[in-house]
Design a protein around this motif. Structure first.
Motif, mmCIF file in Angstrom:
data_model
loop_
_atom_site.group_PDB
_atom_site.id
_atom_site.type_symbol
_atom_site.label_atom_id
_atom_site.label_comp_id
_atom_site.label_asym_id
_atom_site.label_seq_id
_atom_site.Cartn_x
_atom_site.Cartn_y
_atom_site.Cartn_z
ATOM 1 N N SER A 48 0.837 -1.197 0.000
ATOM 2 C CA SER A 48 0.000 0.000 0.000
ATOM 3 C C SER A 48 0.868 1.242 0.000
ATOM 4 O O SER A 48 2.007 1.235 0.471
ATOM 5 C CB SER A 48 -0.926 0.018 1.226
ATOM 6 O OG SER A 48 -1.800 -1.083 1.216
ATOM 7 N N ASP A 52 -1.901 6.148 1.719
ATOM 8 C CA ASP A 52 -3.181 5.441 1.737
ATOM 9 C C ASP A 52 -3.278 4.637 3.026
ATOM 10 O O ASP A 52 -2.502 3.716 3.248
ATOM 11 C CB ASP A 52 -3.270 4.511 0.520
ATOM 12 C CG ASP A 52 -4.646 3.873 0.368
ATOM 13 O OD1 ASP A 52 -5.469 4.002 1.292
ATOM 14 O OD2 ASP A 52 -4.888 3.234 -0.679
ATOM 15 N N GLY A 54 -5.713 2.766 3.828
ATOM 16 C CA GLY A 54 -6.494 1.564 3.600
ATOM 17 C C GLY A 54 -5.591 0.358 3.387
ATOM 18 O O GLY A 54 -4.357 0.453 3.443
ATOM 19 N N THR A 55 -6.196 -0.782 3.164
ATOM 20 C CA THR A 55 -5.461 -2.029 2.964
ATOM 21 C C THR A 55 -5.832 -2.630 1.616
ATOM 22 O O THR A 55 -7.015 -2.871 1.346
ATOM 23 C CB THR A 55 -5.798 -3.050 4.070
ATOM 24 O OG1 THR A 55 -5.474 -2.502 5.348
ATOM 25 C CG2 THR A 55 -5.021 -4.345 3.860
ATOM 26 N N TRP A 56 -4.831 -2.845 0.762
ATOM 27 C CA TRP A 56 -5.058 -3.489 -0.525
ATOM 28 C C TRP A 56 -4.828 -4.981 -0.394
ATOM 29 O O TRP A 56 -3.873 -5.424 0.234
ATOM 30 C CB TRP A 56 -4.130 -2.906 -1.588
ATOM 31 C CG TRP A 56 -4.611 -1.593 -2.122
ATOM 32 C CD1 TRP A 56 -4.286 -0.359 -1.665
ATOM 33 C CD2 TRP A 56 -5.533 -1.393 -3.198
ATOM 34 N NE1 TRP A 56 -4.948 0.607 -2.390
ATOM 35 C CE2 TRP A 56 -5.722 -0.001 -3.330
ATOM 36 C CE3 TRP A 56 -6.220 -2.266 -4.052
ATOM 37 C CZ2 TRP A 56 -6.568 0.538 -4.300
ATOM 38 C CZ3 TRP A 56 -7.067 -1.726 -5.017
ATOM 39 C CH2 TRP A 56 -7.236 -0.347 -5.133
ATOM 40 N N ASP A 75 -8.030 -7.416 -7.236
ATOM 41 C CA ASP A 75 -7.386 -6.581 -6.226
ATOM 42 C C ASP A 75 -8.436 -5.633 -5.665
ATOM 43 O O ASP A 75 -9.108 -4.921 -6.419
ATOM 44 C CB ASP A 75 -6.231 -5.774 -6.826
ATOM 45 C CG ASP A 75 -5.094 -6.662 -7.307
ATOM 46 O OD1 ASP A 75 -5.113 -7.859 -6.989
ATOM 47 O OD2 ASP A 75 -4.197 -6.146 -8.010
ATOM 48 N N ARG A 77 -9.637 -2.888 -2.221
ATOM 49 C CA ARG A 77 -9.152 -2.028 -1.140
ATOM 50 C C ARG A 77 -10.165 -2.023 -0.011
ATOM 51 O O ARG A 77 -11.356 -1.766 -0.221
ATOM 52 C CB ARG A 77 -8.929 -0.600 -1.629
ATOM 53 C CG ARG A 77 -8.459 0.360 -0.538
ATOM 54 C CD ARG A 77 -8.366 1.784 -1.064
ATOM 55 N NE ARG A 77 -7.916 2.719 -0.048
ATOM 56 C CZ ARG A 77 -8.704 3.292 0.840
ATOM 57 N NH1 ARG A 77 -10.013 3.032 0.850
ATOM 58 N NH2 ARG A 77 -8.213 4.153 1.734
ATOM 59 N N CYS A 79 -11.159 -0.231 3.640
ATOM 60 C CA CYS A 79 -10.922 1.033 4.334
ATOM 61 C C CYS A 79 -10.075 0.811 5.587
ATOM 62 O O CYS A 79 -9.969 -0.290 6.111
ATOM 63 C CB CYS A 79 -12.246 1.691 4.725
ATOM 64 S SG CYS A 79 -13.084 2.461 3.360
ATOM 65 N N THR A 130 -15.920 -2.431 -1.457
ATOM 66 C CA THR A 130 -15.290 -3.412 -2.343
ATOM 67 C C THR A 130 -16.179 -3.812 -3.512
ATOM 68 O O THR A 130 -15.679 -4.052 -4.606
ATOM 69 C CB THR A 130 -14.908 -4.687 -1.569
ATOM 70 O OG1 THR A 130 -16.097 -5.376 -1.169
ATOM 71 C CG2 THR A 130 -14.074 -4.349 -0.342
#
Length: 277
Positions: A48, A52, A54-56, A75, A77, A79, A130
């Motif tokens: 990531s 950002d 967030g978590t990819w 893929d 992301r 929050c 998502t």
């Protein structure tokens, strides 16, 4: 107030003070998040950006073709687990921080039943950040392509849509062949609004594919309302052998698993043709 209710209020207070949803992991014995996945996909972390929070993640499903060693992946992301008080006001954000089991099963189902969506218009309601299932429908179109381009083959539009009995948008009226949703029945005050939104947006003879647990009969109450719109309603507990086996396995080995809270039930709503009403 019951002991369980007091524990959950205490958990909410700790989350608000820490401003981190991860705090709920310390209360898995009382949180509905204590069961998180049926294991229908493989999830791995992706790098990531520093900017950002967030978590990819990479989500990988089996391809369901003759060669079961193949996989399809997306893929997505999630929050940040850090929250502000404003995050708890207005729209429900529970679908933005994790993939709930119903969304997992809906995406799995859409990939497995991909033929029914071919050349059809599809909308996912309540997809959170998502929209995993909605993207899975589009991923089916990509897999049918003869080339190997990594691009969406049909247009994707995302928007905030308020479920309301006053919905009056000509661009959405009778636009979709399919509407899909996961875990959207627990807001009982919005059952009428959700039914109207689905009915308004579906084409004549269109179908809504919904997954949700019974959750203290909230699903049954939704169906009672849906039948008045009118929809032809069908309910299935055993709709896929793989999912049902995962459900039985979870009942046996996971002490946190509750069929009422965690087993997604398939609810099919078919919009009756105007001539049949």
């Amino acid at each position: 107030m019951t002991a369980l209710a007091r524990q959950r209020w205490r958990m909410l207070g700790e989350i608000l003070l820490s401003k981190n949803l991860q705090s709920s992991c310390d209360h898995e014995d009382i949180s509905v998040m204590r069961f998180k996945t049926f294991g229908l996909y493989v999830r791995s972390s992706l790098p990531s950006s520093d900017h950002d929070d967030g978590t990819w993640c990479k989500i990988e499903f089996p391809s369901f073709e003759d060669n079961q060693s193949n996989i399809v992946s997306l893929d997505i992301r999630l929050c940040s687990t850090k929250i502000d008080y404003a995050d708890l006001i207005g729209f429900n954000n529970t679908g933005n921080t994790c993939i709930w089991p119903s969304e997992e099963v809906l995406a799995f189902y859409c990939l497995k039943e991909k033929e029914i969506f071919e050349n059809k218009s599809v909308c996912e309601l309540g997809g959170g950040m998502t929209c995993l299932a909605g993207l899975s429908v589009n991923l089916n179109a990509i897999l049918r392509a003869k080339n190997n381009e990594h691009s969406w083959l049909c247009s994707i539009e995302s928007r905030v849509l308020i479920w309301t009995r006053q919905l009056n948008d000509p661009l959405l009226k009778e636009r979709f062949d399919f509407i899909i949703s996961a875990d959207c029945f627990f807001f009982e005050d919005l059952h009428h609004d959700l039914c109207h939104t689905i009915y308004y947006m579906l084409k004549d003879s269109g179908m809504a594919i919904n997954f949700a647990p019974y959750r203290s009969k909230s699903l049954n109450r939704f169906i009672s309302i849906a039948e008045t719109y009118p929809f032809e309603c069908s309910v299935f507990e055993h709709y896929d052998e793989d999912v049902f086996n995962k459900h039985l396995q979870a009942k046996q080995i996971n002490k946190h698993y509750s069929s009422d809270l965690h087993h997604p039930i398939l609810v099919i709503l078919r919009k009756r043709q105007k001539s049949d009403q």
